[in-house]
Design a protein around this motif. Sequence first.
Motif, PDB file in Angstrom:
ATOM      1  N   GLY A 206       0.674  -1.493  -0.049  1.00 24.10           N
ATOM      2  CA  GLY A 206      -0.448   0.079   0.052  1.00 24.10           C
ATOM      3  C   GLY A 206       0.958   1.304   0.075  1.00 24.10           C
ATOM      4  O   GLY A 206       0.542   2.071   0.135  1.00 24.10           O
ATOM      5  N   LEU A 349     -10.049   0.850 -12.449  1.00 24.74           N
ATOM      6  CA  LEU A 349     -10.311   0.484 -10.854  1.00 24.74           C
ATOM      7  C   LEU A 349     -10.261   1.580 -10.342  1.00 24.74           C
ATOM      8  O   LEU A 349     -10.877   2.494  -8.830  1.00 24.74           O
ATOM      9  CB  LEU A 349     -10.000  -0.913 -10.496  1.00 24.74           C
ATOM     10  CG  LEU A 349     -10.298  -1.362  -9.263  1.00 24.74           C
ATOM     11  CD1 LEU A 349     -12.187  -1.585  -9.358  1.00 24.74           C
ATOM     12  CD2 LEU A 349      -9.697  -2.767  -8.209  1.00 24.74           C
TER      13      LEU A 349
ATOM     14  N   TRP B  28     -13.130   7.008   3.626  1.00 27.59           N
ATOM     15  CA  TRP B  28     -12.777   8.431   3.788  1.00 27.59           C
ATOM     16  C   TRP B  28     -12.150   8.744   4.984  1.00 27.59           C
ATOM     17  O   TRP B  28     -10.589   9.629   4.903  1.00 27.59           O
ATOM     18  CB  TRP B  28     -13.557   9.495   3.106  1.00 27.59           C
ATOM     19  CG  TRP B  28     -13.651   8.767   1.309  1.00 27.59           C
ATOM     20  CD1 TRP B  28     -15.192   8.298   0.824  1.00 27.59           C
ATOM     21  CD2 TRP B  28     -13.117   9.338   0.361  1.00 27.59           C
ATOM     22  NE1 TRP B  28     -14.962   7.829  -0.022  1.00 27.59           N
ATOM     23  CE2 TRP B  28     -13.325   8.122  -0.818  1.00 27.59           C
ATOM     24  CE3 TRP B  28     -11.743   9.151   0.245  1.00 27.59           C
ATOM     25  CZ2 TRP B  28     -13.089   8.445  -2.062  1.00 27.59           C
ATOM     26  CZ3 TRP B  28     -11.210   9.968  -1.414  1.00 27.59           C
ATOM     27  CH2 TRP B  28     -12.070   8.868  -1.940  1.00 27.59           C
ATOM     28  N   ARG B  31      -8.189   7.928   4.844  1.00 23.52           N
ATOM     29  CA  ARG B  31      -7.599   8.205   3.778  1.00 23.52           C
ATOM     30  C   ARG B  31      -7.418   9.290   3.925  1.00 23.52           C
ATOM     31  O   ARG B  31      -6.124  10.190   3.695  1.00 23.52           O
ATOM     32  CB  ARG B  31      -8.433   8.319   2.324  1.00 23.52           C
ATOM     33  CG  ARG B  31      -8.195   6.764   1.845  1.00 23.52           C
ATOM     34  CD  ARG B  31      -8.367   6.521   0.366  1.00 23.52           C
ATOM     35  NE  ARG B  31      -7.997   6.660  -0.820  1.00 23.52           N
ATOM     36  CZ  ARG B  31      -6.657   7.262  -1.535  1.00 23.52           C
ATOM     37  NH1 ARG B  31      -5.800   5.964  -1.027  1.00 23.52           N
ATOM     38  NH2 ARG B  31      -6.061   8.166  -1.868  1.00 23.52           N
ATOM     39  N   THR B  37      -3.298   6.369   3.300  1.00 18.62           N
ATOM     40  CA  THR B  37      -3.450   5.674   1.914  1.00 18.62           C
ATOM     41  C   THR B  37      -3.968   4.476   1.350  1.00 18.62           C
ATOM     42  O   THR B  37      -3.683   4.400  -0.012  1.00 18.62           O
ATOM     43  CB  THR B  37      -3.588   7.000   0.896  1.00 18.62           C
ATOM     44  OG1 THR B  37      -1.704   6.743   0.749  1.00 18.62           O
ATOM     45  CG2 THR B  37      -3.608   8.193   1.594  1.00 18.62           C
ATOM     46  N   GLY B  38      -2.950   3.494   1.929  1.00 17.10           N
ATOM     47  CA  GLY B  38      -3.196   2.395   1.129  1.00 17.10           C
ATOM     48  C   GLY B  38      -4.358   1.314   0.884  1.00 17.10           C
ATOM     49  O   GLY B  38      -4.636   0.434   0.323  1.00 17.10           O
ATOM     50  N   LYS B  40      -8.070   1.792  -1.029  1.00 12.66           N
ATOM     51  CA  LYS B  40      -7.516   2.576  -2.227  1.00 12.66           C
ATOM     52  C   LYS B  40      -9.487   2.563  -2.736  1.00 12.66           C
ATOM     53  O   LYS B  40     -10.504   1.689  -1.640  1.00 12.66           O
ATOM     54  CB  LYS B  40      -7.561   1.428  -3.075  1.00 12.66           C
ATOM     55  CG  LYS B  40      -5.872   0.865  -3.171  1.00 12.66           C
ATOM     56  CD  LYS B  40      -5.356   2.720  -2.883  1.00 12.66           C
ATOM     57  CE  LYS B  40      -3.798   2.474  -3.002  1.00 12.66           C
ATOM     58  NZ  LYS B  40      -3.077   3.138  -2.517  1.00 12.66           N
ATOM     59  N   PHE B  41      -9.641   3.848  -2.865  1.00  9.93           N
ATOM     60  CA  PHE B  41     -11.248   3.922  -3.073  1.00  9.93           C
ATOM     61  C   PHE B  41     -11.552   3.109  -4.997  1.00  9.93           C
ATOM     62  O   PHE B  41     -10.617   3.780  -5.827  1.00  9.93           O
ATOM     63  CB  PHE B  41     -11.253   5.563  -3.441  1.00  9.93           C
ATOM     64  CG  PHE B  41     -12.683   6.121  -4.463  1.00  9.93           C
ATOM     65  CD1 PHE B  41     -14.623   4.789  -3.967  1.00  9.93           C
ATOM     66  CD2 PHE B  41     -12.565   7.424  -5.061  1.00  9.93           C
ATOM     67  CE1 PHE B  41     -14.909   5.776  -4.250  1.00  9.93           C
ATOM     68  CE2 PHE B  41     -14.227   7.342  -5.756  1.00  9.93           C
ATOM     69  CZ  PHE B  41     -14.650   7.107  -5.477  1.00  9.93           C
ATOM     70  N   GLY B  42     -12.617   2.656  -4.697  1.00 12.17           N
ATOM     71  CA  GLY B  42     -12.655   1.826  -6.274  1.00 12.17           C
ATOM     72  C   GLY B  42     -13.945   1.917  -6.757  1.00 12.17           C
ATOM     73  O   GLY B  42     -14.299   2.861  -7.593  1.00 12.17           O
ATOM     74  N   CYS B  43     -15.208   1.886  -5.776  1.00  8.70           N
ATOM     75  CA  CYS B  43     -16.116   2.526  -6.245  1.00  8.70           C
ATOM     76  C   CYS B  43     -17.446   3.072  -5.356  1.00  8.70           C
ATOM     77  O   CYS B  43     -18.270   3.648  -6.007  1.00  8.70           O
ATOM     78  CB  CYS B  43     -17.111   1.103  -7.168  1.00  8.70           C
ATOM     79  SG  CYS B  43     -17.110  -0.305  -5.170  1.00  8.70           S
ATOM     80  N   CYS B  48     -16.640  -3.429  -5.474  1.00  9.44           N
ATOM     81  CA  CYS B  48     -14.995  -3.801  -5.602  1.00  9.44           C
ATOM     82  C   CYS B  48     -14.319  -4.707  -4.728  1.00  9.44           C
ATOM     83  O   CYS B  48     -13.270  -5.306  -5.343  1.00  9.44           O
ATOM     84  CB  CYS B  48     -15.100  -2.760  -6.784  1.00  9.44           C
ATOM     85  SG  CYS B  48     -13.665  -1.490  -5.709  1.00  9.44           S
ATOM     86  N   ALA B  50     -11.694  -2.684  -3.577  1.00 13.25           N
ATOM     87  CA  ALA B  50     -10.406  -2.060  -2.960  1.00 13.25           C
ATOM     88  C   ALA B  50     -10.099  -1.974  -1.371  1.00 13.25           C
ATOM     89  O   ALA B  50      -9.440  -1.579  -1.837  1.00 13.25           O
ATOM     90  CB  ALA B  50     -10.548  -0.691  -4.440  1.00 13.25           C
ATOM     91  N   ILE B  78      -4.152  -2.031   5.764  1.00 12.60           N
ATOM     92  CA  ILE B  78      -2.860  -3.051   4.984  1.00 12.60           C
ATOM     93  C   ILE B  78      -1.608  -1.967   5.801  1.00 12.60           C
ATOM     94  O   ILE B  78      -0.980  -3.401   5.325  1.00 12.60           O
ATOM     95  CB  ILE B  78      -3.074  -2.149   3.172  1.00 12.60           C
ATOM     96  CG1 ILE B  78      -1.569  -3.091   2.951  1.00 12.60           C
ATOM     97  CG2 ILE B  78      -3.052  -1.113   3.113  1.00 12.60           C
ATOM     98  CD1 ILE B  78      -1.592  -4.431   2.570  1.00 12.60           C
ATOM     99  N   TYR B 103      -3.469  -1.720  -7.988  1.00 12.28           N
ATOM    100  CA  TYR B 103      -4.221  -0.919  -7.223  1.00 12.28           C
ATOM    101  C   TYR B 103      -5.379  -1.753  -6.484  1.00 12.28           C
ATOM    102  O   TYR B 103      -5.634  -0.962  -5.224  1.00 12.28           O
ATOM    103  CB  TYR B 103      -4.843  -0.351  -8.080  1.00 12.28           C
ATOM    104  CG  TYR B 103      -5.970   1.099  -7.442  1.00 12.28           C
ATOM    105  CD1 TYR B 103      -5.055   2.295  -6.952  1.00 12.28           C
ATOM    106  CD2 TYR B 103      -7.198   1.359  -7.512  1.00 12.28           C
ATOM    107  CE1 TYR B 103      -5.914   3.575  -6.574  1.00 12.28           C
ATOM    108  CE2 TYR B 103      -8.261   1.650  -6.397  1.00 12.28           C
ATOM    109  CZ  TYR B 103      -7.631   2.831  -6.829  1.00 12.28           C
ATOM    110  OH  TYR B 103      -7.915   3.826  -5.946  1.00 12.28           O
ATOM    111  N   CYS B 104      -6.085  -2.598  -6.558  1.00 14.20           N
ATOM    112  CA  CYS B 104      -6.725  -3.426  -5.542  1.00 14.20           C
ATOM    113  C   CYS B 104      -6.134  -4.731  -5.161  1.00 14.20           C
ATOM    114  O   CYS B 104      -6.782  -5.122  -4.315  1.00 14.20           O
ATOM    115  CB  CYS B 104      -7.561  -4.478  -7.098  1.00 14.20           C
ATOM    116  SG  CYS B 104      -6.434  -5.705  -8.283  1.00 14.20           S
ATOM    117  N   PRO B 106      -4.249  -4.423  -2.271  1.00 13.96           N
ATOM    118  CA  PRO B 106      -4.585  -3.955  -0.734  1.00 13.96           C
ATOM    119  C   PRO B 106      -5.734  -4.957  -0.223  1.00 13.96           C
ATOM    120  O   PRO B 106      -5.859  -5.334   0.746  1.00 13.96           O
ATOM    121  CB  PRO B 106      -4.199  -2.686  -0.767  1.00 13.96           C
ATOM    122  CG  PRO B 106      -2.705  -2.267  -1.667  1.00 13.96           C
ATOM    123  CD  PRO B 106      -2.882  -2.874  -2.837  1.00 13.96           C
TER     124      PRO B 106
END
Lengths: 720, 161
Positions: A206, A349, B28, B31, B37-38, B40-43, B48, B50, B78, B103-104, B106
């Motif tokens: 990450g 993504l 959020w 993040r 920030t490990g 992730k925002f995907g959807c 998803c 992430a 993560i 990107y996915c 973590p």
Amino acid sequence: MMTSEPSAPLSAVSRRTLLQLVAGSGLCLAAGPALAADAAATGFGVYLRIAPDGGIRIETPNAEMGQGTYDGLAKIVVEELDADWQRVEIALSGENPGMVNPRLRGQTTGNSEAVRGYFPLLSTAGAAAREMLVAAAAARWGVAPEACRTEAGMVTNGNRRIGYGALAEAAARLPVPQTPTLKARADYRLLGRDMARKETAAKVRGHAVYGIDVERPGMKLAALAMPDAAYGSFAARGLEAARAADGVVAVVPVRGGHAVVADDWWTAKKAAALISFEAEGAAPLSTDGLNAALRAMMADLSAPAGLAFGVEGGKDLAASRAAVAAAEKGAAKRLSAEFSVPYLAHGTLEPMCCTAQMVDGLLTLWAPTQGPGTLAALAQKLSGLAADKVVIHRTFLGGGFGRRWNSDYGQQAIELAMALPGTPVKLIWSREQDGQHDFYRPASMARIDAGLTADGSIAYWNSRIVGQSLIQAWRPGAGLDAPDYSLQSNVYYQVTARHQESSAVDLPVPIGYWRSVAHMPNAFFTETVIDELALLAGMDPLAFRLQNVDAPRSRAVLEKLGKMMGWPHPGGTDVGHGVALTNGYDSYCAVGARVRRDGKLLRVEKLWAVMDCGFALEPENVRRQVMGAMAFGLGPMLEGQVVFEGGVANTASIGAIGALTPNGMPLIEVELLADGGKLGGAGEVAVPGVAPAVCNALVAAGGPRVRALPLTTAGLDVVV
Amino acid sequence: MSMAQDFTLRVNGKALQLRATADTPLLWALRDHLKLTGTKFGCGQGLCGACTVHLDGAAIRSCTVEIGGLAGAEITTIEALAAAPDNPVIRAWDEGDVPQCGYCQPGQIMAAAAFLKDNPTPSREEIRGAMTNLCRCGTYQQIEAAIARAAELVAAKGRSA
């Protein structure tokens, strides 16, 4: 045949762009403006730095979005340099006019051109640096350069050894050799082998910085308000309510809508939801209307049409049509088939995002982009700033697939930075916006008439393909009668008489490059017809292809595929096997599929691929590119279709784009063939073969012949 | 619109303060507010994966969980697995060079770690049935192999302990 690659003529590259051997603080210099300025000041180039302690730093010019070029391109330099791979650190370069991909004439990532484009430059840079280091060592020892060897970052002469770090400063003062000797492939130590990837650790933990992860001191977050519709004219309502919402710093008009700025993204997003859009003028076209326009163009033979290269009658449309019509009359067997494929979304993504800041007339961007050169030009145009006042840092990309070749999201970030001088702003799209404001893979329709001679060779091939043209999208006004790669199928078979035409349709849907671009629809059209011709000839589909292919490398990948799949397979009522051939990007790729049919339910159980990209720099990476490409092609052909209702795409959810899930992932086996020739691209060529291979397998399993994608439109249930 | 207020979240064993509205999704908060920030925002739709983190040891999609309801909950991201010495899942991902764009990953790793805690000796079919996180690069075969490898590493650790 083992060859060495052609070297790049150094006169064409220029000394400044070639290499930079920096003594002193070599590894400490920052990327971006400092690098560019330093490069200009010292009269050296851009890719390579050697620190006094022997540490090597490679600035990689290409986007890293999963293709593996981050390691791959660096290895090209390091191979010729004979440095120690363990001492190599890689960094993503900023936008840099000295890092143009010669094949794309820009610092751009696309068309599977990274290795093909940069190989001559990077290998020459590595080899030139090595010769300069050898010359420096030879001078120090008072021996001839020919008496020296290099290995793992050291120059040796008999028992004497000296590291590159100790030689770098002296070497950098020497003349740059104009035609350095490149290694033969047989002598490679790094290329052609698999090694642990350098970016893995950061990505797994990450720590890797994607566009969405950029952090700047004092940074604000921006969310967007855009109409739901991908095209049409709209007026914004509720801007005052958004401005007055808790925590909102600013509401800024940007390309396609308004951006709401706050301290955190969630606050900005909630306020952005207060903005709505009202349609102005006529309702935008829906999918029915778009399809009607495509069908009308298909029928309109008086419309301007472009011809593929190498067809009957040269560039004369009427003569070409007449020649193929004559061939049709003499054929023993004939078929005619109509096809359609839908618009598709990219669905990276990581949603579109970009960070920008304007400080004292210097505009800085942090962008996950496939097109930093394009973005820089746009930034200069929008801001009125000179080229040296625009700096673009690049991040990792959470998927690209062609979507991040566009600069729309970058433009919005630039507009934000210009509206809020001094403040760094990170713009992040919502998933809904990402799916509704894509540059979609264009829909297209095709009609192909083809026929056989009595002995099972292809007597004629007459195709007409219509759709939105990518050439027209990027260069409006480009000749409609020119060959349009975005609408042309390649036919990798011997055909006696051939006519291939295309007509562009002007429609309002934003379109763009999508992994494998036109190859995917066109391989579906072509390889379906080839299968139908085989059945018409009463021949096995693989045997028919082997009899009619026009290149030995096509034959080789097909023969190998047959062995992997245990061909031939008798057709059945539940399980079927199919094959397809899809070359492109200087590579050759044969794809096989096994499907199981249970009533209306179709499951793709297994996929095979044989890939010949000439020489695989990193074989395991190439295999994974092929696997990933096949997964990328499979989901959409099963159930992906962007449907527009009043201009609004149905792809607001990541679940609606035809993204393959773990449950839908078949077992995939990949083998590589190496013909030893020219380097071919690896990231896209395996996408297109999946759709025709699966459809051909479906017929072998007793299912219907599908000529319109996705498969769900044929009334099948699928596992995605 | 709700007003921002002070929250304390227990993340990776530490009590962390932030000021946000109660409806802020955990994603959020992690993040933007805590700079982790490990994840992730995907959807933002819970689809998803992430943004997968652990909530009291279970894998959840942090984009759909509001911080207002997280008092006393133990959140693991993560960053905690990355900081652990020789975490078997991280090691298996390293050994397999699993990521493409990465990107996915973590989120995949967090989902895999929670799964392996519940089922340390899964069959390949069980792995396939358990994992639902999207990977647009199509690394599913490598992910499956890495989970199987992580299970081996866990078992080997158990034997040597």
